[in-house]
Design a protein around this motif. Structure first.
Motif, PDB file in Angstrom:
ATOM      1  N   GLN A 102       0.835  -1.304   0.041  1.00 56.74           N
ATOM      2  CA  GLN A 102       0.055   0.027   0.071  1.00 56.74           C
ATOM      3  C   GLN A 102       0.843   1.134   0.111  1.00 56.74           C
ATOM      4  O   GLN A 102       0.590   2.230  -0.716  1.00 56.74           O
ATOM      5  N   GLY A 137      -6.597  -0.146  -1.108  1.00 57.54           N
ATOM      6  CA  GLY A 137      -6.820   0.132   0.248  1.00 57.54           C
ATOM      7  C   GLY A 137      -7.432  -1.394   0.677  1.00 57.54           C
ATOM      8  O   GLY A 137      -7.958  -1.305   2.010  1.00 57.54           O
ATOM      9  N   PHE A 140      -5.185  -7.139   3.604  1.00 54.69           N
ATOM     10  CA  PHE A 140      -4.038  -7.024   4.631  1.00 54.69           C
ATOM     11  C   PHE A 140      -3.319  -6.056   3.820  1.00 54.69           C
ATOM     12  O   PHE A 140      -2.525  -5.391   4.790  1.00 54.69           O
ATOM     13  N   ARG A 143      -4.588  -2.339   4.487  1.00 50.39           N
ATOM     14  CA  ARG A 143      -4.615  -2.173   5.603  1.00 50.39           C
ATOM     15  C   ARG A 143      -2.975  -1.824   6.131  1.00 50.39           C
ATOM     16  O   ARG A 143      -2.882  -1.563   7.323  1.00 50.39           O
ATOM     17  N   ASP A 144      -2.226  -2.052   5.401  1.00 48.07           N
ATOM     18  CA  ASP A 144      -0.708  -2.023   5.546  1.00 48.07           C
ATOM     19  C   ASP A 144      -0.040  -2.772   6.783  1.00 48.07           C
ATOM     20  O   ASP A 144       0.752  -2.588   7.463  1.00 48.07           O
ATOM     21  N   GLU A 145      -0.658  -4.031   6.838  1.00 54.73           N
ATOM     22  CA  GLU A 145      -0.256  -5.044   7.729  1.00 54.73           C
ATOM     23  C   GLU A 145       0.804  -5.912   7.327  1.00 54.73           C
ATOM     24  O   GLU A 145       1.665  -6.457   7.890  1.00 54.73           O
TER      25      GLU A 145
END
Ligand SMILES: [Zn+2]
Length: 158
Positions: A102, A137, A140, A143-145
């Motif tokens: 992301q 967006g 995962f 969500r920048d996980e």
């Protein structure tokens, strides 16, 4: 004869850093979690090579639960995998890598990543593609996980 190999790898953010992809430091302060250096590009490319040569998967050669690989330089693992691949009489014609993230910016590092991968696979830099995309967006990645990497290798018999 032409062979195609496909590789995929995911690591979660949360490591101390640096973030290393294709052996290149992308972010010194924020890393990925993994037994090795968590270089998702090196891992995806390794799996693609193994796929093209039908040699199995990366986990067979370098089990992630094996402490022997703690902090390992994944470009060294890629070199080991490349030797096994080349030992079957195959050589790489082209490599296409996509980094799915992301926020990570690949563009400033693209040429160095291509150079490192071309060197590891013993091909010209023109035969190595490194691309990046987001998931808009979602999931995962959104969500920048974590970060994912996909690699496709085209290979020919000598
Ligand atoms: Zn991995």
């Amino acid at each position: 004869m032409t062979a195609v190999g496909w590789g995929f790898d995911v690591h979660a953010f949360g490591g101390l850093g640096p973030l290393v992809l294709a052996g290149v430091v992308i972010d010194p302060d924020r890393g990925l979690v993994g037994t090795s250096d968590a270089d998702a590009v090196a891992h995806a490319v390794s799996d693609a090579l193994l796929g093209a040569a039908a040699l199995g998967d990366l986990g067979e050669f370098f089990p992630s639960h094996d402490p022997q690989w703690a902090g390992a330089d994944s470009m060294m693992l890629l070199a080991d995998v490349f030797d096994r691949f080349a030992g079957t009489g195959l050589r790489v014609a082209h490599l296409d890598v996509t980094v799915v993230a992301q926020w990570v910016r690949i563009a400033p590092h693209r040429l160095e990543m291509r150079r490192r991968l071309a060197s590891a696979l013993q091909i010209e830099v023109e035969s190595v593609s490194v691309k990046a995309t987001t998931t808009d967006g979602l999931g995962f990645v959104g969500r920048d996980e974590g970060l994912a990497s996909v690699a496709v290798v085209t290979a020919d018999r000598h």
